[in-house]
Design a protein around this motif. Structure first.
Motif, PDB file in Angstrom:
ATOM      1  N   THR B  55      47.859  16.225 -53.319  1.00  0.00           N
ATOM      2  CA  THR B  55      46.435  16.201 -52.969  1.00  0.00           C
ATOM      3  C   THR B  55      45.602  16.094 -54.251  1.00  0.00           C
ATOM      4  O   THR B  55      46.156  16.063 -55.350  1.00  0.00           O
ATOM      5  CB  THR B  55      46.020  17.486 -52.218  1.00  0.00           C
ATOM      6  N   SER B 168      36.927   9.327 -50.282  1.00  0.00           N
ATOM      7  CA  SER B 168      38.098   8.661 -49.693  1.00  0.00           C
ATOM      8  C   SER B 168      37.795   8.295 -48.250  1.00  0.00           C
ATOM      9  O   SER B 168      36.900   8.862 -47.621  1.00  0.00           O
ATOM     10  CB  SER B 168      39.314   9.593 -49.749  1.00  0.00           C
ATOM     11  N   SER B 169      38.565   7.343 -47.730  1.00  0.00           N
ATOM     12  CA  SER B 169      38.354   6.946 -46.338  1.00  0.00           C
ATOM     13  C   SER B 169      39.003   7.966 -45.409  1.00  0.00           C
ATOM     14  O   SER B 169      39.928   8.687 -45.799  1.00  0.00           O
ATOM     15  CB  SER B 169      38.959   5.569 -46.086  1.00  0.00           C
ATOM     16  N   TRP B 170      38.502   8.002 -44.180  1.00  0.00           N
ATOM     17  CA  TRP B 170      39.091   8.953 -43.225  1.00  0.00           C
ATOM     18  C   TRP B 170      40.534   8.564 -42.916  1.00  0.00           C
ATOM     19  O   TRP B 170      41.381   9.440 -42.659  1.00  0.00           O
ATOM     20  CB  TRP B 170      38.254   9.071 -41.962  1.00  0.00           C
ATOM     21  N   GLN B 171      40.819   7.266 -42.987  1.00  0.00           N
ATOM     22  CA  GLN B 171      42.196   6.836 -42.727  1.00  0.00           C
ATOM     23  C   GLN B 171      43.147   7.401 -43.790  1.00  0.00           C
ATOM     24  O   GLN B 171      44.248   7.863 -43.457  1.00  0.00           O
ATOM     25  CB  GLN B 171      42.272   5.309 -42.718  1.00  0.00           C
ATOM     26  N   ASP B 172      42.706   7.365 -45.045  1.00  0.00           N
ATOM     27  CA  ASP B 172      43.551   7.908 -46.129  1.00  0.00           C
ATOM     28  C   ASP B 172      43.813   9.399 -45.930  1.00  0.00           C
ATOM     29  O   ASP B 172      44.931   9.883 -46.109  1.00  0.00           O
ATOM     30  CB  ASP B 172      42.884   7.682 -47.489  1.00  0.00           C
ATOM     31  N   ASP B 173      42.760  10.114 -45.589  1.00  0.00           N
ATOM     32  CA  ASP B 173      42.909  11.559 -45.403  1.00  0.00           C
ATOM     33  C   ASP B 173      43.738  11.880 -44.159  1.00  0.00           C
ATOM     34  O   ASP B 173      44.498  12.848 -44.147  1.00  0.00           O
ATOM     35  CB  ASP B 173      41.534  12.226 -45.323  1.00  0.00           C
ATOM     36  N   ARG B 175      46.156  10.060 -43.019  1.00  0.00           N
ATOM     37  CA  ARG B 175      47.559   9.808 -43.400  1.00  0.00           C
ATOM     38  C   ARG B 175      48.082  10.931 -44.305  1.00  0.00           C
ATOM     39  O   ARG B 175      49.259  11.305 -44.207  1.00  0.00           O
ATOM     40  CB  ARG B 175      47.672   8.465 -44.116  1.00  0.00           C
ATOM     41  N   LEU B 176      47.230  11.453 -45.177  1.00  0.00           N
ATOM     42  CA  LEU B 176      47.654  12.543 -46.065  1.00  0.00           C
ATOM     43  C   LEU B 176      48.078  13.777 -45.258  1.00  0.00           C
ATOM     44  O   LEU B 176      49.161  14.344 -45.475  1.00  0.00           O
ATOM     45  CB  LEU B 176      46.508  12.911 -47.016  1.00  0.00           C
ATOM     46  N   GLU B 184      53.097  11.365 -38.928  1.00  0.00           N
ATOM     47  CA  GLU B 184      52.717  10.029 -39.399  1.00  0.00           C
ATOM     48  C   GLU B 184      52.568   9.032 -38.251  1.00  0.00           C
ATOM     49  O   GLU B 184      51.664   8.192 -38.243  1.00  0.00           O
ATOM     50  CB  GLU B 184      53.757   9.503 -40.392  1.00  0.00           C
TER      51      GLU B 184
END
Lengths: 349, 333
Positions: B55, B168-173, B175-176, B184
């Motif tokens: 993170t 950061s994009s919501w998609q990145d977060d 996926r994190l 996933e």
């Protein structure tokens, strides 16, 4: 014939003031100048001809909405609210013989604040028009409590200045604490309260907000101006005033009623504008001396002018955003307060 | 200093119930802290019982068995946890009655409450003791919120620090958090569903989106503004909506374009469609009565819908809600 004391702190005016006609004339010019500037200045640039046409015609709908819908109401609110607070400040200073007194001294502002917070938190009112009467009722209740306590505690049962000041401080502290408790329990009220307590002429308030309050302002101003001779006598001390035939209880009650009407009305219109009631009378004393017959009306005028001028400054300094007029007055009022203290210390040394 | 067992017992016997409870809580925190320290001692040796993710605040080992999750900020973090179906046990709450529009996450949050999720503290007023009391196995929140108190949080549970709209994009977060929790596939499904809906709307309303200009605009007593990276703004951009001049400026500068109360009409007169972002019903009533607002071409032509700050930030659930809001606007053309 009674020999009047010559103590500098309590004596009636001795300083030569500027000619009365000149003062009123200057005041009128200043009022007209700030009104014109307030109508001309804003984040939306409008040339003077457009502003003038917008005042009388809705042909240019956008300009009409801006000038008549926004600039004119905030100008009139500033004139009425600022003038009322300054006049009340001069009254309080006269009745308490305390040059550092302001309208908040008698629990008026604290009473208004508690009532407004209650209106927001309990009754869900969110607009100035909605909690206008709460602010007014709170101001009246605050003053009534302070007056009752001071009268009861006064050694001669006349709500003496010292009793008033002490009761005002205690009641204000209590009401402020109660306000804090309400805000802690309902933090969503905090945003709305913040806007009100800072003091602002913005917020899209229309002239309809002014209409119901104006009679109270006029009544308060009439009573206040009628007390100008009384205040000159009170400046000599309660004993002298009494020996001159003044009945202290009716005199104090009339003064407090005027202050309540003025401050209650003003705070309900423009919020809690700190310092205007302190600054304006002191600024005026430079020109009028300390006689209340000229000091009171000139305080009214100067309070109106200073408030509207501060609002204009607030529109300009962080354009296109705006600084609330209360913030601008606070920035100016803080140093002004220090100057007043310094002058007082010099005059006593 | 050596302390005998007897003396300890004697001290414990003199504690008041409240003090004793505090002592127990502190002991538990201390034990948790020791456990966390021992885990952190070997971060690279990921055992089968943990997953390791990186993170913004460094590497974090997360138990493979997630039994309870607490979120701290209550927007993107809450959206991600709910959309991934993680076992939410605690979250911050908004003051009752402060917003009149329904939450984009209302359905999922109601379901989580039914399973035991609790309101821990008022939004923006983080209460670490309440978080400890919830005893989560994972904490998820915005990096700005957790970074100042990370030393207090890590003894309670591993912390997944996510970003926000400007970071950061919501998609990145999404996926994190998904990679930290073994979800996933669910994240991929959510992102794919969003992409599909965007494609569908951008195709269906291609002409409207191209030939008209749009802007999301926050309006209150102090003026108006349009910002480029709020979630609703991002969704508008994903759809390929043509921005109004003010919105285009904010996109270009990557900062919000702010306007005074008098500039509402001049700033948004070129916008054919507006999404008015107004939080409180009383303010909305005042806005609708504002002559400058009424003169806006978008308003005069009926191409306005209302949303509020709940669409400023979020993830999959809120993004799909934003698409609903935008579609309701597009249908007016």
């Amino acid at each position: 014939m009674i020999a009047l004391p010559t103590d500098r702190r309590t004596s009636p005016p001795t300083r030569q003031h500027a000619p009365t006609a000149l003062l009123y004339g200057g005041g009128l010019v200043a009022v007209l100048a700030v009104v014109a500037a307030s109508l001309l200045v804003g984040s939306r640039a409008l040339d003077p001809a457009t502003v003038w046409q917008a005042l009388w015609s809705a042909g240019n709908a956008e300009a009409h909405a801006i000038v008549v819908g926004q600039r004119l109401p905030r100008t009139l609110l500033g004139l009425v609210g600022g003038g009322a607070l300054a006049l009340a400040g001069a009254m309080i200073q006269g009745h308490t013989r305390n040059p550092l007194a302001d309208p908040g001294l008698l629990g008026v502002t604290a009473g208004s604040s508690l009532a407004v917070v209650t209106a927001i938190a309990v009754f869900g009112l969110t607009t100035p028009a909605g909690y206008l009467w709460f602010a007014f009722a709170g101001a009246a209740a605050g003053t009534a409590i302070v007056t009752a306590i001071a009268t009861a505690a006064g050694r001669r049962r006349d709500a003496s200045p010292a009793s008033l000041v002490l009761a005002g401080a205690a009641v204000s502290a209590f009401l402020s604490a109660a306000t804090g408790v309400v805000l802690l329990l309902d933090s969503s009220a905090l945003d709305l309260y913040r806007f009100w307590t800072v003091g602002s002429l913005a917020g899209g308030r229309s002239l309809s907000v002014l209409t119901p309050v104006l009679p109270f302002v006029v009544a308060g101003a009439v009573v206040a101006l009628a007390q100008s001779r009384v205040l000159d006598v009170l400046a000599l001390g309660d004993d002298v005033a009494r020996s001159l035939g003044r009945r202290m209880v009716p005199t104090r009650i009339a003064g407090l009623a005027a202050v309540t009407l003025l401050v209650g009305s003003a705070t309900s219109l423009v919020g809690s504008l700190g310092f205007i009631g302190l600054i304006a009378p002191h600024a005026v004393r430079w020109f009028t001396g300390s006689g209340y017959r000229l000091l009171l009306p000139m305080s009214l005028i100067s309070g109106a002018v200073v408030t509207v001028f501060a609002d204009i400054i607030g529109r300009l300094v962080v354009m296109p955003a705006e600084l609330p007029v209360g913030v601008v007055l606070g920035v100016v009022g803080g140093p002004a307060f220090l100057v007043i203290i310094a002058r007082m210390r010099r005059s006593r040394s | 200093m050596a302390v005998s067992k007897d003396s300890l017992t004697s001290v414990n016997l003199t504690l008041s119930p409240r003090t004793a409870a505090a002592a127990v809580l502190l002991s538990a925190l201390a034990m948790a802290g020791l456990t966390a320290c021992s885990t952190a001692a070997a971060p690279s040796a990921t055992s089968p019982s943990t997953r390791s993710v990186t993170t913004q605040l460094g590497d974090v080992s997360v138990p493979t068995s997630i039994k309870s999750v607490v979120v701290i900020e209550g927007r993107r973090d809450l959206d991600i946890v709910l959309s991934l179906g993680l076992p939410l046990v605690g979250y911050p709450y908004e003051e009752a009655g402060s917003l009149d529009l329904p939450s984009p996450m209302a359905t999922e949050l109601t379901a989580a409450k039914a399973k035991g999720a609790k309101e821990l503290f008022l939004a923006d007023e983080i209460n670490v003791e309440a978080i400890a009391e919830a005893a989560p196995t994972l904490i998820v929140s915005r990096v700005d919120d957790v970074e100042p108190i990370i030393d207090q949080l890590t003894p309670i549970a591993p912390v997944i620090a996510i970003g926000e709209q400007d970071v950061s994009s919501w998609q990145d977060d999404l996926r994190l958090v998904a990679s930290a929790t073994g979800t996933e596939a669910k994240a991929d499904t959510l992102i794919a569903a969003y992409d599909a809906r965007v494609k569908e709307l951008s195709t269906t309303y291609a002409t409207v989106l191209k030939e008209h200009t749009f802007a999301p605009v926050s309006i209150d007593d102090e003026g108006s503004q349009t910002r480029p990276n709020r979630l609703l703004s991002s969704v508008l951009r994903d759809l390929g909506a043509t921005p109004s001049a003010a919105f285009a400026t904010s996109i270009k500068t990557t900062e919000g374009a702010k306007f005074g109360p008098e500039q509402l009409l001049s700033a948004f007169s070129d916008a054919d469609g507006l999404i008015a972002l107004v939080n409180e019903p009383a303010v909305w009533t005042a806005v609708q009565a504002n002559p400058l607002y009424k003169q806006l071409p978008a308003v005069e032509n009926g191409h306005v819908v209302r949303s509020d700050k709940q669409t400023h930030e979020g993830a999959a659930l809120t993004a799909m809600h934003c698409l609903d809001v935008i579609e309701s606007l597009l249908k007016t053309f």
